[in-house]
Design a protein around this motif. Structure first.
Motif, PDB file in Angstrom:
ATOM      1  N   VAL A   4       0.825  -1.242   0.109  1.00  0.00           N
ATOM      2  CA  VAL A   4       0.094   0.134   0.015  1.00  0.00           C
ATOM      3  C   VAL A   4       1.063   1.205   0.052  1.00  0.00           C
ATOM      4  N   GLU A   5       0.985   1.913  -1.189  1.00  0.00           N
ATOM      5  CA  GLU A   5       1.769   3.092  -1.277  1.00  0.00           C
ATOM      6  C   GLU A   5       0.961   4.254  -1.544  1.00  0.00           C
ATOM      7  N   THR A   6       0.873   5.186  -0.802  1.00  0.00           N
ATOM      8  CA  THR A   6       0.266   6.582  -1.033  1.00  0.00           C
ATOM      9  C   THR A   6       1.023   7.479  -1.918  1.00  0.00           C
ATOM     10  N   HIS A   7       2.419   7.391  -1.467  1.00  0.00           N
ATOM     11  CA  HIS A   7       3.343   8.445  -2.481  1.00  0.00           C
ATOM     12  C   HIS A   7       3.813   7.633  -3.522  1.00  0.00           C
ATOM     13  N   TRP A   8       4.360   8.234  -4.467  1.00  0.00           N
ATOM     14  CA  TRP A   8       5.053   7.477  -5.577  1.00  0.00           C
ATOM     15  C   TRP A   8       5.719   8.636  -6.478  1.00  0.00           C
ATOM     16  N   ASP A   9       6.824   8.051  -7.055  1.00  0.00           N
ATOM     17  CA  ASP A   9       7.777   8.972  -7.848  1.00  0.00           C
ATOM     18  C   ASP A   9       7.861   8.023  -9.268  1.00  0.00           C
ATOM     19  N   LEU A  10       8.695   8.776 -10.126  1.00  0.00           N
ATOM     20  CA  LEU A  10       9.031   8.165 -11.239  1.00  0.00           C
ATOM     21  C   LEU A  10       9.742   6.773 -11.077  1.00  0.00           C
ATOM     22  N   GLN A  11      10.497   6.528 -10.168  1.00  0.00           N
ATOM     23  CA  GLN A  11      11.222   5.324  -9.845  1.00  0.00           C
ATOM     24  C   GLN A  11      10.095   4.154  -9.411  1.00  0.00           C
ATOM     25  N   SER A  12       9.051   4.531  -8.758  1.00  0.00           N
ATOM     26  CA  SER A  12       8.161   3.615  -8.252  1.00  0.00           C
ATOM     27  C   SER A  12       7.259   3.280  -9.481  1.00  0.00           C
ATOM     28  N   ALA A  37      -2.449   1.834  -4.649  1.00  0.00           N
ATOM     29  CA  ALA A  37      -2.620   3.142  -5.116  1.00  0.00           C
ATOM     30  C   ALA A  37      -2.810   3.226  -6.452  1.00  0.00           C
ATOM     31  N   GLU A  38      -3.656   4.125  -6.855  1.00  0.00           N
ATOM     32  CA  GLU A  38      -4.322   3.863  -8.171  1.00  0.00           C
ATOM     33  C   GLU A  38      -3.457   4.178  -9.209  1.00  0.00           C
ATOM     34  N   VAL A  39      -2.300   5.132  -9.152  1.00  0.00           N
ATOM     35  CA  VAL A  39      -1.484   5.444 -10.290  1.00  0.00           C
ATOM     36  C   VAL A  39      -0.680   4.334 -10.318  1.00  0.00           C
ATOM     37  N   LEU A  40      -0.125   3.673  -9.211  1.00  0.00           N
ATOM     38  CA  LEU A  40       0.882   2.463  -9.447  1.00  0.00           C
ATOM     39  C   LEU A  40       0.051   1.169  -9.824  1.00  0.00           C
ATOM     40  N   VAL A  41      -1.334   0.963  -9.523  1.00  0.00           N
ATOM     41  CA  VAL A  41      -1.919  -0.126 -10.216  1.00  0.00           C
ATOM     42  C   VAL A  41      -2.191   0.332 -11.829  1.00  0.00           C
ATOM     43  N   ASP A  42      -2.361   1.540 -12.111  1.00  0.00           N
ATOM     44  CA  ASP A  42      -2.423   1.901 -13.473  1.00  0.00           C
ATOM     45  C   ASP A  42      -1.203   1.521 -14.214  1.00  0.00           C
ATOM     46  N   ALA A  43      -0.013   2.037 -13.767  1.00  0.00           N
ATOM     47  CA  ALA A  43       1.071   1.505 -14.212  1.00  0.00           C
ATOM     48  C   ALA A  43       1.603   0.057 -14.317  1.00  0.00           C
ATOM     49  N   TRP A  44       1.146  -0.672 -13.228  1.00  0.00           N
ATOM     50  CA  TRP A  44       1.360  -2.064 -13.351  1.00  0.00           C
ATOM     51  C   TRP A  44       0.515  -2.595 -14.491  1.00  0.00           C
ATOM     52  N   GLU A  45      -0.695  -2.248 -14.615  1.00  0.00           N
ATOM     53  CA  GLU A  45      -1.815  -2.990 -15.843  1.00  0.00           C
ATOM     54  C   GLU A  45      -1.372  -2.553 -17.049  1.00  0.00           C
TER      55      GLU A  45
END
Length: 67
Positions: A4-12, A37-45
């Motif tokens: 569960v990550e609420t903060h993200w950056d380009l590396q993540s 985290a929605e943005v990380l889920v989107d990147a993963w998908e």
């Protein structure tokens, strides 16, 4: 393992994309995303979709070679 990550950056984002890509490349279903985290889920998908496309191309090429 659930991340569960609420903060993200380009590396993540890149890490999330690569992880999704590897899952897609192995032909696995897209229901194993470890992110919340929605943005990380989107990147993963997005990575999974690209990896899955490569997996399907490889499968198709192998099928055509076998015939």
């Amino acid at each position: 393992m659930e991340l569960v990550e609420t903060h993200w950056d380009l590396q993540s984002l890149e890490k999330s994309y690569r992880r999704g890509f590897m899952v897609g490349m192995t032909g696995q279903a897209n229901d194993s995303c470890p992110y919340r985290a929605e943005v990380l889920v989107d990147a993963w998908e997005a990575g999974w979709q690209d990896g899955r496309e490569q997996f399907e191309k490889k499968q198709s090429a192998e099928h055509h070679q076998a015939n």
